[in-house]
Design an enzyme around this catalytic site. Structure first.
Site, mmCIF file in Angstrom:
data_model
loop_
_atom_site.group_PDB
_atom_site.id
_atom_site.type_symbol
_atom_site.label_atom_id
_atom_site.label_comp_id
_atom_site.label_asym_id
_atom_site.label_seq_id
_atom_site.Cartn_x
_atom_site.Cartn_y
_atom_site.Cartn_z
ATOM 1 N N HIS A 29 0.805 -1.223 0.000
ATOM 2 C CA HIS A 29 0.000 0.000 0.000
ATOM 3 C C HIS A 29 0.839 1.275 0.000
ATOM 4 C CE1 HIS A 29 0.643 -0.143 4.361
ATOM 5 N NE2 HIS A 29 0.311 1.129 4.372
ATOM 6 N N ASP A 30 2.014 1.256 0.612
ATOM 7 C CA ASP A 30 2.872 2.440 0.675
ATOM 8 C C ASP A 30 4.075 2.353 -0.257
ATOM 9 O OD1 ASP A 30 1.512 4.152 2.396
ATOM 10 O OD2 ASP A 30 2.487 3.374 4.199
ATOM 11 N N LYS A 33 6.160 5.328 -1.401
ATOM 12 C CA LYS A 33 7.091 6.058 -0.528
ATOM 13 C C LYS A 33 8.541 5.905 -0.971
ATOM 14 C CE LYS A 33 4.303 6.482 3.612
ATOM 15 N NZ LYS A 33 4.166 6.149 5.049
ATOM 16 N N HIS A 58 2.832 10.083 -2.421
ATOM 17 C CA HIS A 58 3.180 8.651 -2.421
ATOM 18 C C HIS A 58 2.028 7.776 -2.912
ATOM 19 C CE1 HIS A 58 1.037 8.127 1.451
ATOM 20 N NE2 HIS A 58 1.083 6.822 1.185
ATOM 21 N N HIS A 84 -5.851 4.521 -0.208
ATOM 22 C CA HIS A 84 -5.855 4.186 1.219
ATOM 23 C C HIS A 84 -5.819 5.397 2.150
ATOM 24 C CE1 HIS A 84 -1.458 4.374 0.629
ATOM 25 N NE2 HIS A 84 -1.374 4.537 1.941
ATOM 26 N N HIS A 85 -5.653 6.609 1.611
ATOM 27 C CA HIS A 85 -5.726 7.823 2.440
ATOM 28 C C HIS A 85 -6.982 8.643 2.160
ATOM 29 C CE1 HIS A 85 -2.017 7.561 4.641
ATOM 30 N NE2 HIS A 85 -1.382 7.210 3.527
ATOM 31 N N ASP A 129 -3.964 0.260 8.329
ATOM 32 C CA ASP A 129 -2.784 1.117 8.250
ATOM 33 C C ASP A 129 -2.703 2.054 9.448
ATOM 34 O OD1 ASP A 129 -0.479 2.334 7.083
ATOM 35 O OD2 ASP A 129 -1.723 3.825 6.057
#
Length: 187
Positions: A29-30, A33, A58, A84-85, A129
């Site tokens: 998911h990240d 980054k 990201h 996801h954010h 998360d």
């Protein structure tokens, strides 16, 4: 996911397949980054406004790394990395962006997706998360105790998080605790 899918009478085979795929996708998911400069990514304090705007990229950077969708699992990975954010109330990011450039389609209306516009897998990973980030030690913060983390998640029910998923998350806390005990954070 499993609790959500069971509540909708999804088949055992479908649940097992998707559960395994989501487990793998959630780990990515990240992935975006890796495109964030270390001076921001590893900063021991809070971000200033400019750093935060860079960090927010990201999500879009992640889909650039994943590339075009070749399968249902690729599509799931793209949705999770990108969304996801997003927040249940629409105040998240990246919002409605051009997937080629990462720029907002309507800069004057930068609100993110909201409610069920957010893909289900991204809504699930969002809760996991935040739980993981807060309960774990990070270079920029100490770990919170579980009660603080759960209180925050409950407080954000219907604002940041899908209310139904928060309820399911709370129902499966014994399983989550068992997983944390089995795989503790390295010291």
């Amino acid at each position: 996911y499993e609790a959500w899918a069971k509540s909708r009478n999804h088949s055992y085979d479908e649940i097992e397949k998707i559960k395994d795929e989501l487990r793998m996708v959630a780990m990515l998911h990240d992935i975006g980054k890796v495109a964030i400069p270390d001076k921001i990514l590893k900063k021991p304090g809070r971000f200033n406004d400019e750093e935060y705007e860079i960090m927010k990229t990201h999500a879009w950077q992640g889909i650039q790394i994943i590339g075009e969708s070749q399968s249902e699992m690729d599509l799931m990975a793209i949705e999770v990395a990108l969304r996801h954010h997003e927040r249940w109330d629409g105040a998240g990011y990246p919002g409605n962006i051009n997937l080629e450039t990462g720029k907002l389609l309507d800069p004057d209306n930068g609100l993110g997706l909201k409610g069920e516009e957010i893909p289900i897998f991204a809504r699930i990973v969002s809760i996991a998360d935040v739980y993981d980030a807060l309960i774990s030690h990070r270079v920029y913060k100490d770990a919170w105790d579980e009660k603080q983390v759960l209180d925050l998640i409950l407080e954000q029910r219907g604002t940041q998080f899908d209310p139904e998923l928060v309820d399911l998350f709370m129902e499966i806390m014994p399983t989550i605790r068992h997983i944390r005990e089995r795989y503790p954070d390295p010291e």
